[in-house]
Write a protein that holds these residues in place. Structure first.
Motif, mmCIF file in Angstrom:
data_model
loop_
_atom_site.group_PDB
_atom_site.id
_atom_site.type_symbol
_atom_site.label_atom_id
_atom_site.label_comp_id
_atom_site.label_asym_id
_atom_site.label_seq_id
_atom_site.Cartn_x
_atom_site.Cartn_y
_atom_site.Cartn_z
ATOM 1 N N LEU A 3 -32.475 4.995 53.542
ATOM 2 C CA LEU A 3 -33.215 3.740 53.663
ATOM 3 C C LEU A 3 -34.408 3.686 52.728
ATOM 4 C CD1 LEU A 3 -33.144 3.430 57.522
ATOM 5 C CD2 LEU A 3 -32.268 1.737 55.944
ATOM 6 N N VAL A 4 -35.145 4.793 52.649
ATOM 7 C CA VAL A 4 -36.391 4.767 51.883
ATOM 8 C C VAL A 4 -36.185 5.042 50.400
ATOM 9 C CG1 VAL A 4 -37.790 5.390 53.887
ATOM 10 C CG2 VAL A 4 -36.903 7.187 52.414
ATOM 11 N N ASP A 5 -35.037 5.605 50.020
ATOM 12 C CA ASP A 5 -34.739 5.842 48.602
ATOM 13 C C ASP A 5 -33.244 5.598 48.353
ATOM 14 O OD1 ASP A 5 -34.792 6.529 45.976
ATOM 15 O OD2 ASP A 5 -35.752 8.490 46.248
ATOM 16 N N PRO A 6 -32.806 4.333 48.456
ATOM 17 C CA PRO A 6 -31.377 4.026 48.360
ATOM 18 C C PRO A 6 -30.761 4.308 46.995
ATOM 19 C CG PRO A 6 -32.692 2.013 48.381
ATOM 20 C CD PRO A 6 -33.618 3.136 48.691
ATOM 21 N N ASP A 7 -31.571 4.278 45.941
ATOM 22 C CA ASP A 7 -31.035 4.549 44.602
ATOM 23 C C ASP A 7 -30.664 6.021 44.429
ATOM 24 O OD1 ASP A 7 -31.357 1.899 43.796
ATOM 25 O OD2 ASP A 7 -33.437 2.240 43.187
ATOM 26 N N LYS A 8 -31.417 6.879 45.080
ATOM 27 C CA LYS A 8 -31.162 8.320 44.970
ATOM 28 C C LYS A 8 -30.090 8.777 45.951
ATOM 29 C CE LYS A 8 -33.555 12.787 45.094
ATOM 30 N NZ LYS A 8 -34.850 13.492 45.304
ATOM 31 N N TYR A 9 -30.209 8.311 47.208
ATOM 32 C CA TYR A 9 -29.272 8.733 48.246
ATOM 33 C C TYR A 9 -28.289 7.586 48.518
ATOM 34 C CZ TYR A 9 -32.900 12.265 48.902
ATOM 35 O OH TYR A 9 -33.811 13.268 48.703
ATOM 36 N N LYS A 10 -27.256 7.490 47.693
ATOM 37 C CA LYS A 10 -26.363 6.330 47.733
ATOM 38 C C LYS A 10 -25.315 6.414 48.840
ATOM 39 C CE LYS A 10 -27.010 5.224 42.863
ATOM 40 N NZ LYS A 10 -26.382 5.042 41.544
ATOM 41 N N SER A 11 -25.074 7.607 49.360
ATOM 42 C CA SER A 11 -24.090 7.771 50.436
ATOM 43 C C SER A 11 -24.465 8.995 51.250
ATOM 44 C CB SER A 11 -22.684 7.940 49.862
ATOM 45 O OG SER A 11 -22.597 9.171 49.148
ATOM 46 N N ILE A 12 -23.795 9.154 52.392
ATOM 47 C CA ILE A 12 -24.094 10.303 53.243
ATOM 48 C C ILE A 12 -23.734 11.620 52.543
ATOM 49 C CG2 ILE A 12 -21.870 10.098 54.470
ATOM 50 C CD1 ILE A 12 -23.271 11.190 56.949
ATOM 51 N N GLY A 13 -22.606 11.625 51.813
ATOM 52 C CA GLY A 13 -22.197 12.823 51.078
ATOM 53 C C GLY A 13 -23.188 13.185 49.987
ATOM 54 N N LYS A 14 -23.633 12.156 49.248
ATOM 55 C CA LYS A 14 -24.615 12.361 48.177
ATOM 56 C C LYS A 14 -25.931 12.857 48.770
ATOM 57 C CE LYS A 14 -25.644 11.593 43.722
ATOM 58 N NZ LYS A 14 -24.930 12.234 42.611
ATOM 59 N N GLY A 15 -26.291 12.306 49.918
ATOM 60 C CA GLY A 15 -27.523 12.712 50.574
ATOM 61 C C GLY A 15 -27.524 14.177 50.949
ATOM 62 N N PHE A 16 -26.422 14.640 51.537
ATOM 63 C CA PHE A 16 -26.313 16.040 51.924
ATOM 64 C C PHE A 16 -26.355 16.961 50.702
ATOM 65 C CE2 PHE A 16 -24.934 14.814 56.194
ATOM 66 C CZ PHE A 16 -25.431 15.861 56.950
ATOM 67 N N LEU A 18 -27.525 16.440 47.627
ATOM 68 C CA LEU A 18 -28.825 16.430 46.949
ATOM 69 C C LEU A 18 -29.879 17.218 47.731
ATOM 70 C CD1 LEU A 18 -29.183 12.792 45.548
ATOM 71 C CD2 LEU A 18 -29.261 14.899 44.231
ATOM 72 N N THR A 19 -29.877 17.035 49.042
ATOM 73 C CA THR A 19 -30.849 17.745 49.881
ATOM 74 C C THR A 19 -30.636 19.253 49.803
ATOM 75 O OG1 THR A 19 -30.965 15.859 51.399
ATOM 76 C CG2 THR A 19 -31.803 17.954 52.211
ATOM 77 N N LEU A 20 -29.376 19.672 49.874
ATOM 78 C CA LEU A 20 -29.062 21.103 49.782
ATOM 79 C C LEU A 20 -29.419 21.655 48.406
ATOM 80 C CD1 LEU A 20 -25.634 21.153 51.655
ATOM 81 C CD2 LEU A 20 -27.724 22.305 52.394
ATOM 82 N N LYS A 21 -29.184 20.865 47.363
ATOM 83 C CA LYS A 21 -29.469 21.298 45.992
ATOM 84 C C LYS A 21 -30.973 21.444 45.750
ATOM 85 C CE LYS A 21 -28.583 20.007 41.172
ATOM 86 N NZ LYS A 21 -27.987 18.966 40.269
#
Length: 271
Positions: A3-16, A18-21
């Motif tokens: 929600l707060v950074d939709p351009d960076k975290y475009k999906s749940i998979g991408k979010g996981f 990126l966070t792990l990386k």
């Protein structure tokens, strides 16, 4: 984060990924302390006050009306309980969101809470309480009413024998199933308000109406899949643990409601 950074975290998979990386496995546990404390306090108030308000409203209605208006009773009791539960939750929810969505602001609760208080005073912890009510009260009304009615329907149409003939383990399976079903509906009902709360606690000076306009009709539904998975599992486990504790301590576990004999006679359902 979506929600707060939709351009960076475009999906749940991408979010996981990126966070792990970027932060490793610890990144997925950010804000665990305010989550643990806040939702423990909220759970205490939510379940405790629900049982109290259910008895209180039932006594007001009487036996027959309690049965006839049982769904309304569940809704009223849960809404009343959640009102007080959110007052207990709000400070920790504000800290949790600030830790998770503002990189570099604070690494843990010990750093976050004093910093927020120094910058904005007590209001920093309660500025999200109204959106929290908007999110949590419909959520809890759905959680309790849907659970109660789902349990009733499962025993009536799915479970092949009466509840009294089921073992404790079988009853707990029904509890878990009904809890998960209720959780899915909870997530859908409360998600738009959850989106507003997340952005509001990140951006100082914004109002709920401003955030709602900024997100738009589509923006408020971002992250719904993750929330359904989380809330469905969470709600099922909450009910399962709550019922298991009742079983362990031999606390009262009333069966699904049945029509009172006096009402059956009025309706001509008995000889």
């Amino acid at each position: 984060m979506q929600l707060v950074d939709p351009d960076k975290y475009k999906s749940i998979g991408k979010g996981f990924s990126l966070t792990l990386k970027e932060d490793g496995a610890r990144g997925l546990a950010k804000g665990w302390a305010p989550t643990f404390i806040g939702y423990s306090m909220q759970g205490l108030c939510k379940f405790g006050f629900y049982e109290m308000f259910k008895i209180f409203y039932s006594d007001m209605l009487g036996e027959e009306n309690t049965y006839l208006w049982r769904t309304s009773l569940y809704l009223a009791a849960s809404a009343s309980a959640e009102f007080f539960a959110d007052i207990a939750l709000a400070p920790m929810e504000a800290c949790k969101v600030r830790i998770q969505t503002c990189p570099g602001y604070a690494n843990n609760l010990r750093q976050c809470a004093p910093k927020m208080f120094a910058e904005e005073g007590v209001w920093a912890f309660y500025k999200g309480v109204v959106p929290l009510w908007m999110r949590q009260i419909p959520y809890t009304m759905m959680k309790f009413a849907c659970f109660e009615r789902t349990v009733e329907l499962l025993y009536k149409h799915v479970v092949p024998k009466p509840r009294a003939d089921c073992t404790k383990s079988e009853q707990l399976i029904v509890t878990f199933t009904a809890g998960y079903i209720a959780g899915v509906f909870c997530a859908i009902v409360s998600h738009p308000a959850d989106s507003v709360v997340s952005v509001l606690n990140k951006e100082s000076g914004s109002t709920a109406v401003q955030v709602l306009k900024k997100l738009g009709p589509k923006g408020v539904w971002k992250g719904l899949v993750a929330r359904i998975i989380m809330i469905g599992t969470l709600t099922a486990l909450q009910w399962f643990i709550y019922d298991s504790v009742k079983v362990y301590f031999r606390l009262p576990r009333p069966p699904p409601p049945e029509m009172p004999e006096s009402l059956k006679k009025k309706l001509g359902l008995t000889e």
